[in-house]
Design a protein around this motif. Structure first.
Motif, PDB file in Angstrom:
ATOM      1  N   ALA A  35      11.196  31.308  -6.224  1.00 44.25           N
ATOM      2  CA  ALA A  35      11.919  31.935  -5.114  1.00 44.25           C
ATOM      3  C   ALA A  35      10.991  32.173  -3.925  1.00 44.25           C
ATOM      4  CB  ALA A  35      12.549  33.250  -5.574  1.00 44.25           C
ATOM      5  N   ALA A  36       9.781  32.628  -4.172  1.00 38.21           N
ATOM      6  CA  ALA A  36       8.817  32.855  -3.093  1.00 38.21           C
ATOM      7  C   ALA A  36       8.455  31.551  -2.397  1.00 38.21           C
ATOM      8  CB  ALA A  36       7.560  33.539  -3.629  1.00 38.21           C
ATOM      9  N   ALA A  37       8.246  30.496  -3.153  1.00 40.51           N
ATOM     10  CA  ALA A  37       7.918  29.189  -2.569  1.00 40.51           C
ATOM     11  C   ALA A  37       9.087  28.675  -1.739  1.00 40.51           C
ATOM     12  CB  ALA A  37       7.561  28.193  -3.661  1.00 40.51           C
ATOM     13  N   PHE A  38      10.295  28.897  -2.222  1.00 43.23           N
ATOM     14  CA  PHE A  38      11.475  28.427  -1.513  1.00 43.23           C
ATOM     15  C   PHE A  38      11.611  29.120  -0.156  1.00 43.23           C
ATOM     16  CE2 PHE A  38      16.115  28.391  -0.753  1.00 43.23           C
ATOM     17  CZ  PHE A  38      16.315  27.030  -0.742  1.00 43.23           C
ATOM     18  N   VAL A  39      11.322  30.404  -0.092  1.00 41.91           N
ATOM     19  CA  VAL A  39      11.450  31.166   1.150  1.00 41.91           C
ATOM     20  C   VAL A  39      10.466  30.678   2.206  1.00 41.91           C
ATOM     21  CG1 VAL A  39      11.112  33.443   2.197  1.00 41.91           C
ATOM     22  CG2 VAL A  39      12.425  33.222   0.091  1.00 41.91           C
ATOM     23  N   LYS A  40       9.216  30.482   1.831  1.00 36.80           N
ATOM     24  CA  LYS A  40       8.209  30.083   2.820  1.00 36.80           C
ATOM     25  C   LYS A  40       7.997  28.566   2.870  1.00 36.80           C
ATOM     26  CE  LYS A  40       4.338  30.673  -0.259  1.00 36.80           C
ATOM     27  NZ  LYS A  40       3.088  31.247  -0.569  1.00 36.80           N
ATOM     28  N   GLY A  41       8.488  27.856   1.877  1.00 34.28           N
ATOM     29  CA  GLY A  41       8.281  26.412   1.801  1.00 34.28           C
ATOM     30  C   GLY A  41       6.928  26.117   1.202  1.00 34.28           C
ATOM     31  N   ILE A  53       8.494  20.343  -4.443  1.00 33.90           N
ATOM     32  CA  ILE A  53       8.425  21.228  -3.282  1.00 33.90           C
ATOM     33  C   ILE A  53       9.726  22.008  -3.168  1.00 33.90           C
ATOM     34  CG2 ILE A  53       8.254  21.282  -0.753  1.00 33.90           C
ATOM     35  CD1 ILE A  53       6.756  18.568  -0.983  1.00 33.90           C
ATOM     36  N   ALA A  54       9.611  23.293  -2.858  1.00 34.74           N
ATOM     37  CA  ALA A  54      10.766  24.111  -2.493  1.00 34.74           C
ATOM     38  C   ALA A  54      10.688  24.284  -0.979  1.00 34.74           C
ATOM     39  CB  ALA A  54      10.705  25.462  -3.197  1.00 34.74           C
ATOM     40  N   GLN A  55      11.759  23.972  -0.253  1.00 40.86           N
ATOM     41  CA  GLN A  55      11.664  23.879   1.208  1.00 40.86           C
ATOM     42  C   GLN A  55      12.959  24.297   1.873  1.00 40.86           C
ATOM     43  OE1 GLN A  55       8.812  22.575   2.754  1.00 40.86           O
ATOM     44  NE2 GLN A  55       9.679  23.077   4.710  1.00 40.86           N
ATOM     45  N   ARG A  56      12.846  24.781   3.092  1.00 41.19           N
ATOM     46  CA  ARG A  56      14.001  25.036   3.951  1.00 41.19           C
ATOM     47  C   ARG A  56      13.675  24.441   5.316  1.00 41.19           C
ATOM     48  NH1 ARG A  56      18.262  27.792   3.767  1.00 41.19           N
ATOM     49  NH2 ARG A  56      17.641  28.957   1.938  1.00 41.19           N
ATOM     50  N   VAL A  57      14.600  23.676   5.883  1.00 40.92           N
ATOM     51  CA  VAL A  57      14.380  23.074   7.199  1.00 40.92           C
ATOM     52  C   VAL A  57      15.622  23.228   8.061  1.00 40.92           C
ATOM     53  CG1 VAL A  57      12.711  21.364   6.369  1.00 40.92           C
ATOM     54  CG2 VAL A  57      15.120  20.745   6.505  1.00 40.92           C
ATOM     55  N   VAL A  58      15.412  23.134   9.363  1.00 40.44           N
ATOM     56  CA  VAL A  58      16.505  23.057  10.317  1.00 40.44           C
ATOM     57  C   VAL A  58      16.664  21.600  10.722  1.00 40.44           C
ATOM     58  CG1 VAL A  58      17.300  23.766  12.605  1.00 40.44           C
ATOM     59  CG2 VAL A  58      16.150  25.408  11.116  1.00 40.44           C
ATOM     60  N   GLY A  59      15.589  20.960  11.042  1.00 41.36           N
ATOM     61  CA  GLY A  59      15.555  19.538  11.368  1.00 41.36           C
ATOM     62  C   GLY A  59      14.131  19.064  11.176  1.00 41.36           C
ATOM     63  N   ARG A  60      13.948  17.789  11.087  1.00 36.59           N
ATOM     64  CA  ARG A  60      12.613  17.256  10.871  1.00 36.59           C
ATOM     65  C   ARG A  60      12.595  15.830  11.406  1.00 36.59           C
ATOM     66  NH1 ARG A  60       9.486  18.218   5.265  1.00 36.59           N
ATOM     67  NH2 ARG A  60       7.448  17.614   6.002  1.00 36.59           N
ATOM     68  N   LYS A 128      18.541  15.818  10.248  1.00 32.17           N
ATOM     69  CA  LYS A 128      19.015  16.088  11.604  1.00 32.17           C
ATOM     70  C   LYS A 128      19.662  17.459  11.628  1.00 32.17           C
ATOM     71  CE  LYS A 128      19.729  12.927  14.486  1.00 32.17           C
ATOM     72  NZ  LYS A 128      20.398  11.996  15.372  1.00 32.17           N
ATOM     73  N   ASP A 129      19.391  18.188  12.683  1.00 29.76           N
ATOM     74  CA  ASP A 129      19.889  19.548  12.830  1.00 29.76           C
ATOM     75  C   ASP A 129      21.333  19.545  13.335  1.00 29.76           C
ATOM     76  OD1 ASP A 129      20.231  22.220  13.151  1.00 29.76           O
ATOM     77  OD2 ASP A 129      18.914  22.410  14.868  1.00 29.76           O
ATOM     78  N   THR A 130      22.262  19.330  12.433  1.00 30.49           N
ATOM     79  CA  THR A 130      23.676  19.379  12.793  1.00 30.49           C
ATOM     80  C   THR A 130      24.411  20.376  11.901  1.00 30.49           C
ATOM     81  OG1 THR A 130      24.189  17.566  11.287  1.00 30.49           O
ATOM     82  CG2 THR A 130      23.694  16.984  13.574  1.00 30.49           C
ATOM     83  N   SER A 131      23.660  21.225  11.245  1.00 31.83           N
ATOM     84  CA  SER A 131      24.215  22.141  10.264  1.00 31.83           C
ATOM     85  C   SER A 131      24.994  23.281  10.915  1.00 31.83           C
ATOM     86  CB  SER A 131      23.062  22.724   9.439  1.00 31.83           C
ATOM     87  OG  SER A 131      23.535  23.736   8.601  1.00 31.83           O
ATOM     88  N   LYS A 132      26.109  23.620  10.324  1.00 32.33           N
ATOM     89  CA  LYS A 132      26.847  24.811  10.738  1.00 32.33           C
ATOM     90  C   LYS A 132      26.189  26.062  10.167  1.00 32.33           C
ATOM     91  CE  LYS A 132      31.190  22.327  10.873  1.00 32.33           C
ATOM     92  NZ  LYS A 132      31.493  21.315   9.889  1.00 32.33           N
ATOM     93  N   THR A 133      25.342  25.892   9.161  1.00 31.44           N
ATOM     94  CA  THR A 133      24.714  27.031   8.509  1.00 31.44           C
ATOM     95  C   THR A 133      23.328  27.337   9.071  1.00 31.44           C
ATOM     96  OG1 THR A 133      23.806  25.575   6.796  1.00 31.44           O
ATOM     97  CG2 THR A 133      25.930  26.602   6.340  1.00 31.44           C
ATOM     98  N   GLY A 134      22.810  26.499   9.951  1.00 32.06           N
ATOM     99  CA  GLY A 134      21.523  26.774  10.576  1.00 32.06           C
ATOM    100  C   GLY A 134      20.320  26.203   9.859  1.00 32.06           C
TER     101      GLY A 134
END
Length: 146
Positions: A35-41, A53-60, A128-134
């Motif tokens: 959970a900690a890795a997922f939050v910070k990536g 890897i646990a990751q969160r992105v908006v776009g890349r 691509k950053d087209t998410s409605k959830t951010g």
């Protein structure tokens, strides 16, 4: 979220894909660390060509790897993910990795919670950053090929 169940699915997928070169030791990562890795990536496993890897992105930006195969398992959020086609303005950023400013002629995939997508080595890809959830949260299983 059920991080241990997702991690078990990731490792099972990796084991089937690379049984001959799969790491020969057991890795256990408790849910708090995941959970900690997922939050910070970050990387939660790195052993013999297997990286989880646990990751969160908006776009890349767009990228392509010569020897890395990906399995992405979407945990939450949504995103457009482009695969294939041709990198725009490609530049080698390190051995075996090329980044670009976009992709021409790729295929768009709308990814949401529970989706899984695989990307073979030498395949251009881009979030691509087209998410409605951010943002989109995912586990990435990276498997080196020879």
């Amino acid at each position: 979220m059920k991080y241990p169940a997702a991690l078990a699915a990731i490792l099972s997928t990796a084991a089937l894909a690379t049984a001959a070169s799969f790491p020969q030791r057991v890795h256990y990562i408790d849910h708090d660390k995941v959970a900690a890795a997922f939050v910070k990536g970050g990387r939660i496993i790195e052993d013999q060509g297997l990286i989880v890897i646990a990751q969160r992105v908006v776009g890349r930006g767009s990228e392509m790897h010569d020897n890395i195969n990906h399995v992405f398992i979407i945990q939450d959020g949504e995103a457009e993910f482009i695969t294939g086609g041709k990198l725009v303005d490609p530049k080698a950023t390190e051995p075996g990795q090329t980044r670009g400013t976009g992709i021409e002629g790729g295929v768009s995939h709308h990814l949401t919670k529970g989706d899984v997508i695989t990307i073979p080595a030498k395949t251009p890809h881009q979030w691509k950053d087209t998410s409605k959830t951010g943002s989109v949260g995912y586990f990435a299983v990276n498997l080196e090929s020879n």
